[in-house]
Design an enzyme around this catalytic site. Structure first.
Site, PDB file in Angstrom:
ATOM      1  N   ASP A 181     -20.987 -19.403   0.403  1.00 34.48           N
ATOM      2  CA  ASP A 181     -20.121 -20.556   0.674  1.00 34.48           C
ATOM      3  C   ASP A 181     -19.117 -20.127   1.742  1.00 34.48           C
ATOM      4  O   ASP A 181     -19.135 -18.979   2.200  1.00 34.48           O
ATOM      5  CB  ASP A 181     -19.461 -21.091  -0.612  1.00 34.48           C
ATOM      6  CG  ASP A 181     -18.506 -20.089  -1.258  1.00 34.48           C
ATOM      7  OD1 ASP A 181     -18.064 -19.144  -0.576  1.00 34.48           O
ATOM      8  OD2 ASP A 181     -18.192 -20.259  -2.449  1.00 34.48           O
ATOM      9  N   SER A 182     -18.259 -21.067   2.156  1.00 32.44           N
ATOM     10  CA  SER A 182     -17.379 -20.762   3.291  1.00 32.44           C
ATOM     11  C   SER A 182     -16.439 -19.598   2.984  1.00 32.44           C
ATOM     12  O   SER A 182     -16.134 -18.792   3.853  1.00 32.44           O
ATOM     13  CB  SER A 182     -16.591 -22.009   3.698  1.00 32.44           C
ATOM     14  OG  SER A 182     -15.953 -22.562   2.576  1.00 32.44           O
TER      15      SER A 182
END
Lengths: 248, 77
Positions: B35-36
């Protein structure tokens, strides 16, 4: 009494007032307590007052709006104590005035310390908590941030902002095991409220269901709970500690 | 350990993926399910491991394992 003997807790604005009471409570709970405040003499005085009886209290002079300074302090703490398990963003000020008379610099100063300061400290501490995959951050909001108050538009906006900030951070950090909650104290006996007239106090007592002002240790008890593992499943919440004033 | 091996080890540790998945073409987000926040953590881990600072504007260039290895080789070379 909670046992927080394995926790390193950092409290901003803790040389006096509610912050100092929180620091005292964490010391009693055997935590390693680190206070950060603006004035070196005040920090030294507070640390000396906390010391004794085997407490682990340390102090740093720092400004929560100085990102580089805070980053350095946090790195130093992690270097010396291994981790930061809990951050209490407590540093805050008031610059009250009716909106029509409020100076732009009084708006800005309150925003800088209460809101931007919490942003900076949260960002810098999360870097360490993210790696550790655990941590608890407690933001000191206020019932004023929930209900507003005439003469405190700047303070109310900063504390309301802090509540929204708390929720966003809680969502962003949850997958890393880091919890973020806010405390919204009501009318608490501190230097900040000592200046209120007897008339105003009587009026508050009338509208507070529990009919009295709170004490700093009431707030500290909630901090102990939110810092420890007893609150492991609580994040993104704003908990009012206000004698029932803002109950919904 | 060379740069390539170190990068692969960091990616395996941070993203919990198998060595076989960590091929040069593997995109951190699309293929390795980062994920980011994971991508930020990867960059921080590279910074710690190799003792350099990767500016924000360069982080966009590190989308795959191969890009990360090439970038670090270029900076450390």
């Amino acid at each position: 009494m909670s046992d927080l003997s394995n926790k390193v807790v950092v409290i901003t604005g803790a040389a006096r007032g509610i912050g100092f009471a929180i620091a005292e409570s964490f010391c009693k709970a055997q935590a390693t307590v680190i206070i950060i405040d603006l004035m070196p003499e005040a920090v030294e005085k507070a640390v000396n007052a906390l010391k004794g009886n085997g407490t682990k209290a340390f102090g740093y002079t720092g400004n929560v709006t100085d990102a580089a300074g805070i980053e350095e302090i946090f790195s130093d703490i992690v270097g010396k104590h291994g981790s930061i398990d809990c951050l209490i963003n407590n540093a805050g000020i008031t610059r009250d005035n009716l909106l029509i008379r409020m100076k732009e610099e009084d708006w800005q100063l309150v925003m800088d310390i209460n809101l931007k300061g919490s942003f900076i400290c949260t960002q810098k501490v999360f870097k360490h908590m993210m790696k550790a995959r655990k941590g608890s951050i407690v933001n000191m909001a206020s019932v004023i941030g929930l209900m507003g108050n005439a003469g405190q538009a700047n303070y109310a906006a900063s504390k309301g902002g802090l509540i929204a900030f708390t929720k966003s951070c809680a969502k962003e950090f949850a997958a890393r095991g880091v919890r973020v909650n806010a405390i919204a104290p009501g009318f608490i006996e501190t230097e900040m409220t000592a200046t209120l007239s007897d008339e105003v106090r009587a009026e508050y007592a009338r509208i507070i269901p529990l009919q009295k002002m709170g004490t700093p240790s009431d707030v500290a008890n909630l901090c102990l709970f939110l810092a420890g593992d007893s609150s492991a499943y609580i994040t993104g919440q704003t908990i009012a500690i206000d004698g029932g004033l803002t109950m919904q | 350990m060379d740069i390539e091996a170190k990068v692969k080890q960091i990616v395996m540790d941070k993203l919990g993926v198998e060595e076989a998945q960590v091929v040069p073409a593997a995109n951190f987000i699309e293929d390795l399910r980062a994920d980011s926040l994971d991508t930020v953590e990867l960059v921080m881990a590279f910074e710690d491991e190799f003792g350099l600072t990767i500016p924000d504007e360069d982080q966009e260039r590190l989308r795959t394992v191969g890009q990360a290895i090439d970038y670090l080789k270029e900076k450390l070379g």
